[in-house]
Design a protein around this motif. Structure first.
Motif, PDB file in Angstrom:
ATOM      1  N   THR A  18       0.847  -1.193   0.000  1.00 11.33           N
ATOM      2  CA  THR A  18       0.000   0.000   0.000  1.00 11.33           C
ATOM      3  C   THR A  18       0.881   1.242   0.000  1.00 11.33           C
ATOM      4  OG1 THR A  18      -1.617  -1.216   1.331  1.00 11.33           O
ATOM      5  CG2 THR A  18      -1.911   1.152   1.173  1.00 11.33           C
ATOM      6  N   TRP A  19       0.510   2.195  -0.836  1.00 12.54           N
ATOM      7  CA  TRP A  19       1.184   3.490  -0.862  1.00 12.54           C
ATOM      8  C   TRP A  19       0.242   4.516  -0.259  1.00 12.54           C
ATOM      9  CZ3 TRP A  19       3.673   4.108  -6.389  1.00 12.54           C
ATOM     10  CH2 TRP A  19       4.676   3.143  -6.542  1.00 12.54           C
ATOM     11  N   TYR A  20       0.797   5.373   0.617  1.00 11.27           N
ATOM     12  CA  TYR A  20      -0.001   6.393   1.291  1.00 11.27           C
ATOM     13  C   TYR A  20       0.467   7.785   0.864  1.00 11.27           C
ATOM     14  CZ  TYR A  20      -1.356   2.546   4.332  1.00 11.27           C
ATOM     15  OH  TYR A  20      -1.835   1.358   4.811  1.00 11.27           O
ATOM     16  N   TYR A  21      -0.489   8.608   0.472  1.00 12.81           N
ATOM     17  CA  TYR A  21      -0.237  10.006   0.140  1.00 12.81           C
ATOM     18  C   TYR A  21      -0.962  10.844   1.193  1.00 12.81           C
ATOM     19  CZ  TYR A  21       1.379   8.292  -4.374  1.00 12.81           C
ATOM     20  OH  TYR A  21       2.073   7.637  -5.365  1.00 12.81           O
ATOM     21  N   VAL A  22      -0.191  11.486   2.069  1.00 11.46           N
ATOM     22  CA  VAL A  22      -0.744  12.205   3.214  1.00 11.46           C
ATOM     23  C   VAL A  22      -0.650  13.707   2.955  1.00 11.46           C
ATOM     24  CG1 VAL A  22      -0.587  12.591   5.701  1.00 11.46           C
ATOM     25  CG2 VAL A  22      -0.024  10.356   4.747  1.00 11.46           C
ATOM     26  N   SER A  23      -1.767  14.399   3.167  1.00 10.78           N
ATOM     27  CA  SER A  23      -1.831  15.837   2.933  1.00 10.78           C
ATOM     28  C   SER A  23      -2.513  16.519   4.110  1.00 10.78           C
ATOM     29  CB  SER A  23      -2.608  16.111   1.653  1.00 10.78           C
ATOM     30  OG  SER A  23      -2.838  17.483   1.506  1.00 10.78           O
ATOM     31  N   SER A  24      -1.939  17.626   4.574  1.00 13.52           N
ATOM     32  CA  SER A  24      -2.543  18.414   5.648  1.00 13.52           C
ATOM     33  C   SER A  24      -2.417  19.895   5.321  1.00 13.52           C
ATOM     34  CB  SER A  24      -1.858  18.157   6.989  1.00 13.52           C
ATOM     35  OG  SER A  24      -2.111  16.869   7.437  1.00 13.52           O
ATOM     36  N   VAL A  25      -3.426  20.631   5.700  1.00  9.28           N
ATOM     37  CA  VAL A  25      -3.377  22.094   5.623  1.00  9.28           C
ATOM     38  C   VAL A  25      -3.564  22.585   7.047  1.00  9.28           C
ATOM     39  CG1 VAL A  25      -4.453  24.184   4.730  1.00  9.28           C
ATOM     40  CG2 VAL A  25      -4.284  22.159   3.285  1.00  9.28           C
ATOM     41  N   THR A  26      -2.587  23.341   7.540  1.00  6.84           N
ATOM     42  CA  THR A  26      -2.647  23.851   8.906  1.00  6.84           C
ATOM     43  C   THR A  26      -2.921  25.348   8.890  1.00  6.84           C
ATOM     44  OG1 THR A  26      -0.263  24.229   8.975  1.00  6.84           O
ATOM     45  CG2 THR A  26      -1.062  22.098   9.759  1.00  6.84           C
ATOM     46  N   ALA A  27      -3.510  25.812   9.964  1.00  9.36           N
ATOM     47  CA  ALA A  27      -3.777  27.241  10.126  1.00  9.36           C
ATOM     48  C   ALA A  27      -3.223  27.665  11.483  1.00  9.36           C
ATOM     49  CB  ALA A  27      -5.271  27.516  10.057  1.00  9.36           C
ATOM     50  N   ARG A  28      -2.580  28.813  11.496  1.00  4.55           N
ATOM     51  CA  ARG A  28      -1.995  29.320  12.734  1.00  4.55           C
ATOM     52  C   ARG A  28      -2.336  30.792  12.851  1.00  4.55           C
ATOM     53  NH1 ARG A  28       3.595  31.056  13.176  1.00  4.55           N
ATOM     54  NH2 ARG A  28       3.694  30.183  11.107  1.00  4.55           N
ATOM     55  N   ARG A  29      -2.978  31.127  13.953  1.00  5.51           N
ATOM     56  CA  ARG A  29      -3.290  32.524  14.235  1.00  5.51           C
ATOM     57  C   ARG A  29      -2.213  33.081  15.163  1.00  5.51           C
ATOM     58  NH1 ARG A  29      -9.460  33.820  14.500  1.00  5.51           N
ATOM     59  NH2 ARG A  29      -8.455  35.776  14.076  1.00  5.51           N
TER      60      ARG A  29
END
Length: 152
Positions: A68-79
């Protein structure tokens, strides 16, 4: 008259700069998802080479079990003055059979993310707790003591 207008313009500019400093900073981490490319991966039609040519190298691969191949994506927000939080998160898991052909391409989101909250800032250990002075002076008389392994 001129002085009052300059004051108003300066006040509006200062408020604009102040509000710009309160906006959140968004950062993409990991794989940058392109929906058209992800939708192009078809079970039964693609293989490992075509998936790598379409999506690129995976974030990580499975070591055991079904390949299995995993493609991990995250978008973070910082105030300002706050910690980073995850705004969106997705994982694409592309599973292959033993011949290297795509069996499935499953997507999951932030609903599968586990939140961990550590208990305090210290790791509990076994043994007795020593104070500062015991740490500082605890080895006096221990070096070269019988049974300590020195001189053998």
């Amino acid at each position: 008259m001129y002085r009052a207008n300059a004051f108003k313009i300066g006040l509006v500019a200062a408020m604009g700069i102040g509000l710009a400093g309160c906006s959140s900073i968004r950062e993409s981490r990991g794989y940058v998802v392109d929906a058209m490319l992800v939708d192009a991966v078809q079970p039964g039609l693609d293989n490992q080479r075509s998936v790598e040519m379409t999506l690129g190298r995976p974030s990580f691969t499975s070591d055991y079990g079904q390949p299995t191949w995993y493609y991990v994506s995250s978008v973070t927000a910082r105030r300002p003055f706050e910690g980073t939080r995850i705004a969106s998160h997705s994982v694409l898991a592309v599973k292959f059979d033993t011949a290297g052909n795509v069996v499935s391409a499953d997507r999951s989101g932030i609903d599968r993310v586990v939140r961990l909250s550590p208990d305090g800032d210290k790791t509990p250990t076994l043994g007795r707790e020593r104070g500062f002075l015991e740490d500082l002076f605890g080895n006096i008389g221990q070096v070269g003591a019988p049974g300590a392994g020195a001189g053998q």
